[in-house]
Motif scaffolding. Structure first.
Motif, short mmCIF file in Angstrom:
data_model
loop_
_atom_site.label_atom_id
_atom_site.label_comp_id
_atom_site.label_asym_id
_atom_site.label_seq_id
_atom_site.Cartn_x
_atom_site.Cartn_y
_atom_site.Cartn_z
N GLY A 167 50.71 31.64 42.76
CA GLY A 167 50.62 32.84 41.96
C GLY A 167 51.82 33.73 42.13
N GLY A 168 51.89 34.77 41.29
CA GLY A 168 52.97 35.74 41.38
C GLY A 168 54.11 35.48 40.43
N ALA A 169 54.07 34.36 39.72
CA ALA A 169 55.13 34.04 38.75
C ALA A 169 54.63 32.95 37.82
CB ALA A 169 56.39 33.57 39.48
N ALA A 170 55.30 32.83 36.69
CA ALA A 170 54.99 31.75 35.76
C ALA A 170 55.94 30.60 36.06
CB ALA A 170 55.17 32.23 34.32
N MET A 203 47.37 22.12 48.67
CA MET A 203 48.07 23.38 48.83
C MET A 203 49.34 23.35 47.99
SD MET A 203 47.47 24.40 52.84
CE MET A 203 47.49 26.16 52.47
N PHE A 204 49.95 24.52 47.84
CA PHE A 204 51.12 24.66 46.99
C PHE A 204 52.21 25.41 47.75
CE2 PHE A 204 47.23 24.73 44.54
CZ PHE A 204 47.47 23.83 43.50
N LEU A 205 53.45 24.96 47.59
CA LEU A 205 54.56 25.72 48.13
C LEU A 205 54.71 27.01 47.31
CD1 LEU A 205 57.30 23.03 48.87
CD2 LEU A 205 55.58 24.00 50.40
N ARG A 206 55.06 28.06 47.97
CA ARG A 206 55.13 29.39 47.36
C ARG A 206 56.07 29.40 46.15
NH1 ARG A 206 56.78 33.90 51.47
NH2 ARG A 206 58.72 32.73 51.57
N ILE A 207 55.59 29.93 45.03
CA ILE A 207 56.48 30.18 43.90
C ILE A 207 56.91 31.65 43.87
CG2 ILE A 207 55.62 28.28 42.48
CD1 ILE A 207 53.95 30.29 40.92
N ALA A 208 56.16 32.52 44.56
CA ALA A 208 56.51 33.94 44.69
C ALA A 208 55.58 34.56 45.73
CB ALA A 208 56.36 34.66 43.36
N PRO A 209 56.05 35.58 46.44
CA PRO A 209 55.20 36.24 47.44
C PRO A 209 54.42 37.42 46.86
CG PRO A 209 57.40 37.08 47.63
CD PRO A 209 57.43 36.07 46.50
N GLU A 210 54.51 37.64 45.58
CA GLU A 210 54.06 38.89 44.96
C GLU A 210 52.62 39.27 45.30
OE1 GLU A 210 53.48 40.82 40.50
OE2 GLU A 210 55.02 39.31 40.87
N LEU A 211 51.69 38.35 45.12
CA LEU A 211 50.29 38.73 45.28
C LEU A 211 49.95 39.05 46.73
CD1 LEU A 211 48.54 36.28 42.77
CD2 LEU A 211 49.51 38.55 42.40
N TYR A 212 50.63 38.42 47.67
CA TYR A 212 50.41 38.77 49.08
C TYR A 212 51.03 40.13 49.41
CZ TYR A 212 48.47 34.24 50.32
OH TYR A 212 47.66 33.14 50.42
N LEU A 213 52.21 40.40 48.87
CA LEU A 213 52.84 41.70 49.14
C LEU A 213 52.00 42.84 48.57
CD1 LEU A 213 56.56 40.76 48.49
CD2 LEU A 213 55.52 41.29 50.69
N ALA A 230 51.60 28.50 33.35
CA ALA A 230 50.63 29.60 33.34
C ALA A 230 49.97 29.72 34.70
CB ALA A 230 49.58 29.36 32.25
N MET A 231 49.50 30.94 35.00
CA MET A 231 48.95 31.23 36.33
C MET A 231 47.51 30.77 36.49
SD MET A 231 50.45 35.02 37.14
CE MET A 231 52.20 35.38 36.97
N PHE A 232 47.11 30.62 37.76
CA PHE A 232 45.73 30.34 38.12
C PHE A 232 44.96 31.66 38.23
CE2 PHE A 232 47.95 26.58 39.26
CZ PHE A 232 47.04 25.54 39.40
N TYR A 233 43.65 31.55 38.28
CA TYR A 233 42.82 32.72 38.54
C TYR A 233 42.69 32.88 40.05
CZ TYR A 233 39.08 36.15 38.04
OH TYR A 233 38.35 37.32 38.07
N ASP A 234 43.13 34.03 40.56
CA ASP A 234 43.11 34.29 42.01
C ASP A 234 41.99 35.28 42.30
OD1 ASP A 234 43.54 35.02 44.65
OD2 ASP A 234 45.72 34.83 44.49
N ALA A 235 40.82 34.76 42.70
CA ALA A 235 39.65 35.61 42.91
C ALA A 235 39.83 36.57 44.08
CB ALA A 235 38.41 34.74 43.13
N ASP A 236 40.51 36.11 45.15
CA ASP A 236 40.70 36.99 46.30
C ASP A 236 41.62 38.15 45.95
OD1 ASP A 236 40.49 37.52 49.30
OD2 ASP A 236 42.67 37.42 49.00
N TYR A 237 42.63 37.91 45.13
CA TYR A 237 43.52 39.00 44.73
C TYR A 237 42.74 40.03 43.91
CZ TYR A 237 47.28 41.67 42.65
OH TYR A 237 48.10 42.69 42.23
#
Length: 509
Positions: free
Chosen positions: A220-223, A238-248, A458-465
Protein backbone atom coordinates in the motif's frame (compact mmCIF):
# COMPACT_ATOMS: atom_id res chain seq x y z
CA UNK A 1 34.04 -22.34 -8.75
CA UNK A 2 33.21 -18.65 -9.29
CA UNK A 3 36.87 -17.75 -9.72
CA UNK A 4 37.33 -20.49 -12.35
CA UNK A 5 34.33 -19.25 -14.32
CA UNK A 6 35.59 -15.67 -14.16
CA UNK A 7 39.03 -16.66 -15.35
CA UNK A 8 37.65 -18.72 -18.22
CA UNK A 9 35.75 -15.62 -19.33
CA UNK A 10 38.85 -13.44 -19.13
CA UNK A 11 41.06 -12.72 -22.12
CA UNK A 12 44.10 -15.02 -22.53
CA UNK A 13 46.51 -12.20 -21.66
CA UNK A 14 44.52 -11.42 -18.54
CA UNK A 15 44.56 -15.07 -17.52
CA UNK A 16 48.34 -15.02 -17.79
CA UNK A 17 48.59 -11.87 -15.66
CA UNK A 18 46.28 -13.35 -13.02
CA UNK A 19 48.37 -16.53 -12.94
CA UNK A 20 51.54 -14.51 -12.43
CA UNK A 21 49.96 -12.55 -9.59
CA UNK A 22 48.69 -15.72 -7.93
CA UNK A 23 52.23 -17.05 -8.02
CA UNK A 24 53.45 -13.90 -6.27
CA UNK A 25 50.73 -14.33 -3.65
CA UNK A 26 51.76 -17.96 -3.14
CA UNK A 27 55.29 -16.80 -2.38
CA UNK A 28 53.94 -14.29 0.14
CA UNK A 29 51.92 -17.05 1.80
CA UNK A 30 55.05 -19.20 2.09
CA UNK A 31 56.81 -16.28 3.76
CA UNK A 32 53.87 -15.79 6.11
CA UNK A 33 53.34 -12.15 5.11
CA UNK A 34 50.19 -12.33 2.97
CA UNK A 35 47.33 -9.94 3.88
CA UNK A 36 48.69 -8.36 7.08
CA UNK A 37 46.32 -6.38 9.28
CA UNK A 38 48.61 -4.45 11.56
CA UNK A 39 49.26 -1.32 9.48
CA UNK A 40 47.40 1.77 10.67
CA UNK A 41 47.54 4.80 8.35
CA UNK A 42 47.63 8.15 10.12
CA UNK A 43 47.32 10.54 7.17
CA UNK A 44 45.21 11.04 4.04
CA UNK A 45 46.44 12.30 0.68
CA UNK A 46 43.90 15.11 0.38
CA UNK A 47 44.74 16.41 3.85
CA UNK A 48 48.46 16.41 3.03
CA UNK A 49 47.85 18.35 -0.19
CA UNK A 50 45.64 20.85 1.65
CA UNK A 51 48.09 21.40 4.51
CA UNK A 52 51.46 21.16 2.79
CA UNK A 53 50.79 21.61 -0.93
CA UNK A 54 51.43 25.34 -0.70
CA UNK A 55 54.76 25.03 1.08
CA UNK A 56 58.05 25.45 -0.76
CA UNK A 57 60.76 22.79 -1.06
CA UNK A 58 62.89 24.79 1.35
CA UNK A 59 60.16 24.98 3.97
CA UNK A 60 59.57 21.21 3.86
CA UNK A 61 63.30 20.56 4.16
CA UNK A 62 63.62 22.94 7.10
CA UNK A 63 60.77 21.30 9.06
CA UNK A 64 60.49 17.64 7.98
CA UNK A 65 56.99 16.15 8.17
CA UNK A 66 56.70 12.42 8.84
CA UNK A 67 53.63 10.71 7.35
CA UNK A 68 52.11 7.23 7.52
CA UNK A 69 49.75 6.54 4.63
CA UNK A 70 48.11 3.65 2.81
CA UNK A 71 46.74 3.57 -0.71
CA UNK A 72 46.29 1.64 -3.92
CA UNK A 73 49.21 1.87 -6.37
CA UNK A 74 47.90 3.41 -9.60
CA UNK A 75 51.18 4.25 -11.33
CA UNK A 76 54.78 3.07 -11.05
CA UNK A 77 57.91 4.43 -12.72
CA UNK A 78 61.19 2.68 -11.98
CA UNK A 79 64.63 4.19 -12.53
CA UNK A 80 66.70 1.04 -12.50
CA UNK A 81 67.13 -0.80 -9.21
CA UNK A 82 68.10 2.23 -7.16
CA UNK A 83 64.98 4.41 -7.32
CA UNK A 84 61.30 4.34 -8.20
CA UNK A 85 58.30 6.66 -8.19
CA UNK A 86 54.75 5.46 -7.64
CA UNK A 87 51.34 7.07 -7.16
CA UNK A 88 49.05 5.93 -4.35
CA UNK A 89 45.31 6.61 -4.27
CA UNK A 90 43.28 6.63 -1.06
CA UNK A 91 39.68 7.46 -0.18
CA UNK A 92 40.30 11.03 0.95
CA UNK A 93 38.87 12.86 -2.02
CA UNK A 94 36.96 12.33 -5.24
CA UNK A 95 39.33 14.73 -6.98
CA UNK A 96 42.98 14.24 -7.88
CA UNK A 97 44.02 15.34 -4.40
CA UNK A 98 43.13 11.83 -3.26
CA UNK A 99 46.39 10.73 -4.89
CA UNK A 100 49.95 11.32 -3.77
CA UNK A 101 53.32 10.39 -5.22
CA UNK A 102 55.88 8.31 -3.32
CA UNK A 103 59.62 8.08 -3.95
CA UNK A 104 61.62 5.01 -2.93
CA UNK A 105 65.41 4.73 -3.07
CA UNK A 106 67.87 1.98 -2.38
CA UNK A 107 69.71 4.05 0.23
CA UNK A 108 66.70 5.26 2.19
CA UNK A 109 64.05 2.60 1.65
CA UNK A 110 66.39 -0.39 1.83
CA UNK A 111 67.45 -3.17 -0.48
CA UNK A 112 64.73 -5.66 0.53
CA UNK A 113 61.90 -3.14 0.20
CA UNK A 114 63.19 -1.95 -3.18
CA UNK A 115 63.43 -5.53 -4.44
CA UNK A 116 59.87 -6.15 -3.28
CA UNK A 117 58.60 -2.95 -4.91
CA UNK A 118 60.00 -4.17 -8.22
CA UNK A 119 57.53 -7.10 -8.02
CA UNK A 120 54.54 -5.09 -6.84
CA UNK A 121 51.75 -4.61 -9.37
CA UNK A 122 49.37 -1.80 -10.17
CA UNK A 123 46.32 -2.23 -7.98
CA UNK A 124 48.29 -3.49 -4.98
CA UNK A 125 47.55 -1.68 -1.72
CA UNK A 126 50.72 -0.40 -0.05
CA UNK A 127 51.52 1.10 3.32
CA UNK A 128 54.29 3.70 3.45
CA UNK A 129 56.11 5.70 6.10
CA UNK A 130 58.28 8.61 5.08
CA UNK A 131 58.80 12.37 4.95
CA UNK A 132 57.28 14.97 2.67
CA UNK A 133 59.31 16.81 0.06
CA UNK A 134 58.75 18.45 -3.30
CA UNK A 135 60.29 17.31 -6.55
CA UNK A 136 61.89 19.59 -9.14
CA UNK A 137 58.46 19.85 -10.79
CA UNK A 138 57.03 21.01 -7.44
CA UNK A 139 54.99 17.86 -6.83
CA UNK A 140 54.29 16.95 -3.21
CA UNK A 141 55.87 13.54 -2.64
CA UNK A 142 56.56 11.09 0.19
CA UNK A 143 60.20 10.04 0.49
CA UNK A 144 59.75 6.44 1.67
CA UNK A 145 61.62 5.07 4.64
CA UNK A 146 59.38 2.02 5.15
CA UNK A 147 57.28 0.21 2.55
CA UNK A 148 54.88 -2.72 2.98
CA UNK A 149 52.46 -4.65 0.82
CA UNK A 150 49.09 -4.60 2.59
CA UNK A 151 46.89 -6.32 -0.01
CA UNK A 152 47.89 -8.19 -3.17
CA UNK A 153 45.69 -7.39 -6.18
CA UNK A 154 45.13 -10.53 -8.25
CA UNK A 155 43.38 -8.88 -11.18
CA UNK A 156 44.88 -6.17 -13.41
CA UNK A 157 43.29 -2.74 -13.46
CA UNK A 158 41.89 -1.48 -16.77
CA UNK A 159 44.17 0.52 -19.03
CA UNK A 160 44.70 3.90 -17.34
CA UNK A 161 43.97 5.82 -20.52
CA UNK A 162 40.70 4.08 -21.38
CA UNK A 163 39.41 2.90 -18.03
CA UNK A 164 36.21 0.88 -18.21
CA UNK A 165 34.97 1.54 -21.73
CA UNK A 166 31.86 -0.63 -21.54
CA UNK A 167 29.01 1.06 -19.67
CA UNK A 168 27.42 -2.18 -18.46
CA UNK A 169 30.75 -3.34 -17.07
CA UNK A 170 30.98 -0.06 -15.14
CA UNK A 171 27.63 -0.80 -13.51
CA UNK A 172 28.31 -4.50 -12.98
CA UNK A 173 31.83 -4.01 -11.60
CA UNK A 174 31.27 -0.77 -9.73
CA UNK A 175 34.25 -1.51 -7.50
CA UNK A 176 36.57 -1.19 -10.51
CA UNK A 177 34.71 1.87 -11.75
CA UNK A 178 35.24 3.56 -8.39
CA UNK A 179 38.95 2.75 -8.44
CA UNK A 180 39.46 4.13 -11.94
CA UNK A 181 36.92 6.89 -12.39
CA UNK A 182 37.22 10.16 -10.52
CA UNK A 183 33.85 11.34 -11.86
CA UNK A 184 32.09 8.27 -10.44
CA UNK A 185 33.60 8.85 -7.01
CA UNK A 186 32.54 12.49 -7.18
CA UNK A 187 28.95 11.49 -8.08
CA UNK A 188 28.55 9.27 -5.03
CA UNK A 189 30.22 11.77 -2.72
CA UNK A 190 27.63 14.29 -3.94
CA UNK A 191 24.82 11.80 -3.36
CA UNK A 192 25.91 11.29 0.24
CA UNK A 193 26.20 15.04 0.75
CA UNK A 194 22.67 15.59 -0.59
CA UNK A 195 21.12 12.91 1.59
CA UNK A 196 22.94 14.25 4.64
CA UNK A 197 21.63 17.71 3.78
CA UNK A 198 18.06 16.41 3.58
CA UNK A 199 18.39 14.68 6.93
CA UNK A 200 19.76 17.84 8.58
CA UNK A 201 17.02 19.97 7.03
CA UNK A 202 14.29 17.67 8.30
CA UNK A 203 15.70 17.50 11.81
CA UNK A 204 16.15 21.28 11.88
CA UNK A 205 12.42 21.56 11.14
CA UNK A 206 11.52 19.24 14.02
CA UNK A 207 10.86 16.09 12.00
CA UNK A 208 11.65 12.80 13.71
CA UNK A 209 13.38 10.13 11.60
CA UNK A 210 11.75 6.71 11.91
CA UNK A 211 11.98 3.24 10.38
CA UNK A 212 8.99 1.28 9.14
CA UNK A 213 8.68 -2.30 7.84
CA UNK A 214 10.01 -3.34 4.45
CA UNK A 215 7.98 -6.56 4.47
CA UNK A 216 4.26 -5.84 4.22
CA UNK A 217 1.27 -8.10 4.50
CA UNK A 218 -0.64 -5.72 2.22
CA UNK A 219 1.17 -3.57 -0.39
CA UNK A 220 0.00 0.00 0.00
CA UNK A 221 0.85 3.68 -0.15
CA UNK A 222 1.29 3.86 -3.93
CA UNK A 223 -0.12 2.63 -7.20
CA UNK A 224 2.48 0.05 -8.20
CA UNK A 225 2.95 -3.65 -8.86
CA UNK A 226 4.71 -5.27 -5.87
CA UNK A 227 7.32 -7.98 -5.53
CA UNK A 228 5.79 -11.01 -3.82
CA UNK A 229 7.59 -13.26 -1.36
CA UNK A 230 6.70 -15.89 1.24
CA UNK A 231 7.38 -16.06 4.97
CA UNK A 232 8.06 -19.70 5.80
CA UNK A 233 7.62 -19.59 9.58
CA UNK A 234 4.30 -17.75 9.37
CA UNK A 235 3.33 -19.56 6.16
CA UNK A 236 1.98 -16.38 4.59
CA UNK A 237 2.40 -14.35 1.46
CA UNK A 238 4.19 -11.04 1.93
CA UNK A 239 5.16 -8.11 -0.26
CA UNK A 240 8.27 -5.98 -0.48
CA UNK A 241 7.46 -2.38 0.39
CA UNK A 242 6.25 -0.19 -2.47
CA UNK A 243 5.94 2.83 -0.12
CA UNK A 244 6.10 3.51 3.63
CA UNK A 245 3.16 5.92 3.52
CA UNK A 246 0.48 4.03 5.42
CA UNK A 247 2.86 3.12 8.25
CA UNK A 248 4.13 6.69 8.55
CA UNK A 249 0.57 8.00 8.77
CA UNK A 250 -0.18 5.46 11.48
CA UNK A 251 2.56 7.23 13.45
CA UNK A 252 0.82 10.56 12.92
CA UNK A 253 -2.32 8.94 14.36
CA UNK A 254 -0.17 7.84 17.30
CA UNK A 255 0.85 11.41 18.08
CA UNK A 256 4.15 11.92 16.22
CA UNK A 257 3.20 15.11 14.39
CA UNK A 258 6.27 15.27 12.13
CA UNK A 259 7.96 12.12 10.85
CA UNK A 260 10.20 11.23 7.92
CA UNK A 261 11.92 8.17 6.54
CA UNK A 262 14.68 7.84 3.97
CA UNK A 263 13.67 4.45 2.67
CA UNK A 264 14.18 1.74 0.08
CA UNK A 265 11.15 0.83 -1.99
CA UNK A 266 10.62 -2.04 -4.43
CA UNK A 267 8.33 -1.97 -7.45
CA UNK A 268 8.02 -4.80 -9.93
CA UNK A 269 8.03 -2.58 -12.97
CA UNK A 270 10.12 -2.01 -16.07
CA UNK A 271 13.79 -1.03 -16.03
CA UNK A 272 14.82 2.11 -17.90
CA UNK A 273 17.17 5.08 -17.65
CA UNK A 274 14.72 6.48 -15.06
CA UNK A 275 13.50 3.31 -13.35
CA UNK A 276 15.18 0.76 -11.13
CA UNK A 277 13.11 -1.90 -9.33
CA UNK A 278 14.77 -0.93 -6.03
CA UNK A 279 15.00 2.78 -5.31
CA UNK A 280 15.33 5.36 -2.54
CA UNK A 281 12.72 7.88 -1.46
CA UNK A 282 12.36 10.34 1.36
CA UNK A 283 8.79 10.48 2.66
CA UNK A 284 7.63 12.92 5.30
CA UNK A 285 4.37 13.82 7.03
CA UNK A 286 3.48 16.94 9.00
CA UNK A 287 0.31 17.36 11.03
CA UNK A 288 -1.72 20.56 10.68
CA UNK A 289 -0.36 21.37 7.22
CA UNK A 290 -1.76 21.12 3.70
CA UNK A 291 -0.48 20.66 0.16
CA UNK A 292 0.29 24.37 -0.28
CA UNK A 293 2.59 24.30 2.75
CA UNK A 294 4.10 21.09 1.41
CA UNK A 295 5.01 22.68 -1.93
CA UNK A 296 6.89 25.50 -0.22
CA UNK A 297 8.66 23.08 2.12
CA UNK A 298 9.55 20.52 -0.58
CA UNK A 299 11.00 23.31 -2.70
CA UNK A 300 13.19 24.39 0.22
CA UNK A 301 14.38 20.82 0.92
CA UNK A 302 15.43 20.26 -2.70
CA UNK A 303 17.08 23.66 -3.08
CA UNK A 304 19.19 23.16 0.06
CA UNK A 305 20.20 19.63 -0.99
CA UNK A 306 21.46 20.98 -4.32
CA UNK A 307 23.43 23.73 -2.61
CA UNK A 308 25.04 21.36 -0.10
CA UNK A 309 25.91 18.73 -2.73
CA UNK A 310 26.73 20.93 -5.71
CA UNK A 311 27.68 24.25 -4.16
CA UNK A 312 24.89 26.18 -5.87
CA UNK A 313 21.18 25.94 -6.69
CA UNK A 314 21.92 26.78 -10.33
CA UNK A 315 22.64 23.47 -12.03
CA UNK A 316 23.46 22.29 -15.51
CA UNK A 317 21.78 19.16 -16.79
CA UNK A 318 22.63 17.73 -20.19
CA UNK A 319 24.25 21.04 -21.16
CA UNK A 320 21.13 23.06 -20.27
CA UNK A 321 20.76 25.31 -17.25
CA UNK A 322 18.33 24.41 -14.49
CA UNK A 323 17.73 27.08 -11.86
CA UNK A 324 16.43 25.76 -8.52
CA UNK A 325 16.91 29.14 -6.86
CA UNK A 326 13.80 30.65 -8.45
CA UNK A 327 10.29 29.90 -7.14
CA UNK A 328 8.89 26.73 -8.71
CA UNK A 329 6.03 27.08 -11.21
CA UNK A 330 2.51 25.80 -10.45
CA UNK A 331 0.03 24.61 -13.11
CA UNK A 332 -3.08 22.45 -13.20
CA UNK A 333 -3.15 19.47 -15.55
CA UNK A 334 -5.28 21.32 -18.08
CA UNK A 335 -3.16 24.48 -17.83
CA UNK A 336 -0.05 22.42 -18.53
CA UNK A 337 -1.65 20.84 -21.61
CA UNK A 338 -2.70 24.24 -22.90
CA UNK A 339 0.79 25.67 -22.33
CA UNK A 340 2.88 22.84 -23.75
CA UNK A 341 0.49 21.30 -26.29
CA UNK A 342 -1.58 24.27 -27.47
CA UNK A 343 -4.40 23.70 -29.91
CA UNK A 344 -6.94 21.84 -27.82
CA UNK A 345 -10.14 23.69 -27.03
CA UNK A 346 -11.72 23.77 -23.59
CA UNK A 347 -14.59 21.76 -25.00
CA UNK A 348 -12.25 19.03 -26.30
CA UNK A 349 -10.38 18.77 -22.99
CA UNK A 350 -13.68 18.22 -21.21
CA UNK A 351 -14.84 15.55 -23.69
CA UNK A 352 -13.90 12.07 -22.49
CA UNK A 353 -14.58 10.44 -25.87
CA UNK A 354 -12.43 13.00 -27.69
CA UNK A 355 -9.51 12.40 -25.31
CA UNK A 356 -9.82 8.62 -25.73
CA UNK A 357 -9.50 9.04 -29.48
CA UNK A 358 -6.59 11.44 -29.04
CA UNK A 359 -4.79 8.98 -26.77
CA UNK A 360 -4.99 6.32 -29.47
CA UNK A 361 -2.56 8.45 -31.51
CA UNK A 362 -0.01 7.88 -28.75
CA UNK A 363 -0.73 4.17 -28.49
CA UNK A 364 -2.43 4.58 -25.11
CA UNK A 365 -5.52 2.54 -24.25
CA UNK A 366 -7.03 3.73 -20.94
CA UNK A 367 -8.84 1.39 -18.57
CA UNK A 368 -12.53 1.12 -19.28
CA UNK A 369 -13.26 2.62 -15.85
CA UNK A 370 -11.15 5.76 -16.51
CA UNK A 371 -13.09 8.98 -15.98
CA UNK A 372 -12.47 12.43 -17.42
CA UNK A 373 -9.84 13.35 -14.84
CA UNK A 374 -7.79 10.21 -15.46
CA UNK A 375 -8.04 10.76 -19.21
CA UNK A 376 -6.85 14.36 -18.89
CA UNK A 377 -3.90 13.11 -16.81
CA UNK A 378 -3.03 10.52 -19.46
CA UNK A 379 -3.10 13.22 -22.16
CA UNK A 380 -0.87 15.45 -20.02
CA UNK A 381 1.63 12.62 -19.63
CA UNK A 382 1.79 12.14 -23.40
CA UNK A 383 1.87 15.77 -24.49
CA UNK A 384 3.27 18.01 -21.75
CA UNK A 385 5.19 16.08 -19.08
CA UNK A 386 8.44 15.69 -21.01
CA UNK A 387 8.54 19.45 -21.68
CA UNK A 388 8.51 20.48 -18.01
CA UNK A 389 12.17 21.48 -17.78
CA UNK A 390 12.04 24.15 -15.08
CA UNK A 391 10.78 22.93 -11.66
CA UNK A 392 6.99 22.83 -11.96
CA UNK A 393 4.26 21.63 -9.63
CA UNK A 394 1.32 20.05 -11.44
CA UNK A 395 -1.58 20.46 -9.02
CA UNK A 396 -5.21 19.42 -8.47
CA UNK A 397 -5.13 15.75 -9.50
CA UNK A 398 -8.43 13.89 -10.01
CA UNK A 399 -9.86 11.87 -7.13
CA UNK A 400 -9.92 8.63 -9.11
CA UNK A 401 -6.10 8.53 -9.44
CA UNK A 402 -5.43 9.87 -5.93
CA UNK A 403 -6.91 7.32 -3.51
CA UNK A 404 -5.05 8.64 -0.44
CA UNK A 405 -5.39 12.39 -1.02
CA UNK A 406 -7.90 14.76 0.53
CA UNK A 407 -10.61 15.92 -1.86
CA UNK A 408 -10.90 19.63 -2.59
CA UNK A 409 -13.47 21.46 -0.49
CA UNK A 410 -14.26 23.82 -3.39
CA UNK A 411 -13.90 21.92 -6.68
CA UNK A 412 -15.67 18.61 -7.20
CA UNK A 413 -13.69 15.64 -8.50
CA UNK A 414 -10.18 16.86 -7.69
CA UNK A 415 -7.83 16.49 -4.73
CA UNK A 416 -5.32 18.72 -2.97
CA UNK A 417 -2.44 16.94 -4.61
CA UNK A 418 0.68 17.87 -6.58
CA UNK A 419 3.48 16.21 -8.46
CA UNK A 420 6.78 18.00 -8.95
CA UNK A 421 8.47 17.75 -12.35
CA UNK A 422 11.83 18.97 -13.59
CA UNK A 423 13.86 18.11 -16.68
CA UNK A 424 10.75 16.31 -17.93
CA UNK A 425 10.40 13.78 -15.14
CA UNK A 426 8.54 13.36 -11.87
CA UNK A 427 10.62 14.10 -8.78
CA UNK A 428 8.08 14.29 -5.95
CA UNK A 429 4.45 13.53 -5.13
CA UNK A 430 2.52 15.07 -2.24
CA UNK A 431 -0.91 15.97 -1.00
CA UNK A 432 -3.13 16.99 1.84
CA UNK A 433 -3.82 13.68 3.54
CA UNK A 434 -7.22 12.05 3.57
CA UNK A 435 -8.04 11.62 7.26
CA UNK A 436 -11.73 10.74 6.89
CA UNK A 437 -11.89 7.00 7.64
CA UNK A 438 -15.21 6.48 5.83
CA UNK A 439 -14.09 8.35 2.73
CA UNK A 440 -10.79 6.40 2.73
CA UNK A 441 -12.68 3.13 3.01
CA UNK A 442 -14.79 4.04 -0.02
CA UNK A 443 -11.64 5.00 -1.97
CA UNK A 444 -10.04 1.65 -1.15
CA UNK A 445 -13.16 -0.17 -2.33
CA UNK A 446 -12.96 1.75 -5.61
CA UNK A 447 -9.33 0.62 -5.95
CA UNK A 448 -10.36 -2.99 -5.35
CA UNK A 449 -12.91 -2.64 -8.16
CA UNK A 450 -10.22 -1.22 -10.44
CA UNK A 451 -7.91 -4.13 -9.59
CA UNK A 452 -10.71 -6.59 -10.38
CA UNK A 453 -11.12 -4.80 -13.72
CA UNK A 454 -7.46 -5.49 -14.58
CA UNK A 455 -5.45 -2.64 -13.07
CA UNK A 456 -2.45 -4.46 -11.54
CA UNK A 457 -1.23 -1.26 -9.87
CA UNK A 458 -4.47 -0.52 -8.03
CA UNK A 459 -4.31 -0.65 -4.24
CA UNK A 460 -5.53 -3.30 -1.83
CA UNK A 461 -8.04 -2.67 0.94
CA UNK A 462 -6.06 -2.10 4.16
CA UNK A 463 -8.47 -2.74 7.05
CA UNK A 464 -5.91 -1.98 9.77
CA UNK A 465 -5.12 1.41 8.24
CA UNK A 466 -8.84 2.21 8.22
CA UNK A 467 -8.97 1.17 11.87
CA UNK A 468 -6.09 3.55 12.62
CA UNK A 469 -7.92 6.44 10.93
CA UNK A 470 -10.99 5.63 12.98
CA UNK A 471 -8.99 6.58 16.09
CA UNK A 472 -8.52 9.99 14.49
CA UNK A 473 -5.63 11.44 12.48
CA UNK A 474 -5.11 15.22 12.58
CA UNK A 475 -5.20 17.04 9.25
CA UNK A 476 -1.78 16.61 7.66
CA UNK A 477 0.30 16.92 4.54
CA UNK A 478 2.68 14.29 3.21
CA UNK A 479 5.19 14.07 0.39
CA UNK A 480 7.60 11.60 -1.16
CA UNK A 481 10.75 12.78 -2.96
CA UNK A 482 12.50 10.43 -5.38
CA UNK A 483 16.10 10.57 -4.17
CA UNK A 484 17.61 8.72 -7.13
CA UNK A 485 16.01 10.98 -9.76
CA UNK A 486 16.94 14.05 -7.74
CA UNK A 487 20.54 12.80 -7.60
CA UNK A 488 20.53 12.36 -11.39
CA UNK A 489 19.72 16.05 -11.73
CA UNK A 490 22.13 17.30 -9.07
CA UNK A 491 25.05 15.27 -10.49
CA UNK A 492 24.12 15.77 -14.18
CA UNK A 493 23.77 12.01 -14.70
CA UNK A 494 21.73 10.83 -17.74
CA UNK A 495 20.95 7.35 -16.38
CA UNK A 496 19.55 6.33 -13.00
CA UNK A 497 22.18 3.59 -12.91
CA UNK A 498 24.83 6.30 -12.74
CA UNK A 499 23.63 7.31 -9.26
CA UNK A 500 23.07 3.79 -7.88
CA UNK A 501 26.16 2.06 -6.56
CA UNK A 502 24.85 -1.36 -7.57
CA UNK A 503 21.97 -1.06 -10.07
CA UNK A 504 20.00 -4.12 -11.08
CA UNK A 505 21.14 -5.81 -14.30
CA UNK A 506 20.35 -9.00 -16.11
CA UNK A 507 22.20 -12.01 -14.77
CA UNK A 508 25.69 -12.25 -16.21
CA UNK A 509 25.91 -14.89 -18.93
Amino acid sequence: MTTDIQEQAAAPDENKIIAERRAKLATLREQGVAFPNDFRPEHKAADLHAQYGGKTREELEAEPVTVVLAGRMMLKREAGKKAAFATLQDASGPKADGRIQIYATLDLTGEAAMAALHHYDLGDILGVTGTLFKTKTDELTIKVTELRLITKSLRPLPDKFHGLADQETKYRQRYVDLIMNEETRRTFKARTAAISSIRRFMEKNEFMEVETPMLHTIPGGAAAKPFITHHNALDMQMFLRIAPELYLKRLVVGGFDRVFEINRNFRNEGVSIRHNPEFTMMEFYAAYTDYKWLMDFTEAVIRQAAIDAHGTATLTYGGRELDLAKPFHRLTIVEAINKYAPGYTAEQLNDAEFIKEELKKFGVKPFATAGLGALQLALFEETAEAQLWEPTYIIDYPVEVSPLARASDTVAGITERFELFMVGREIANGFSELNDAEDQSARFLAQVAAKDAGDEEAMFYDADYIRALEYGMPPAGGCGIGIDRLMMIITDSPNIRDVLLFPHLRREE
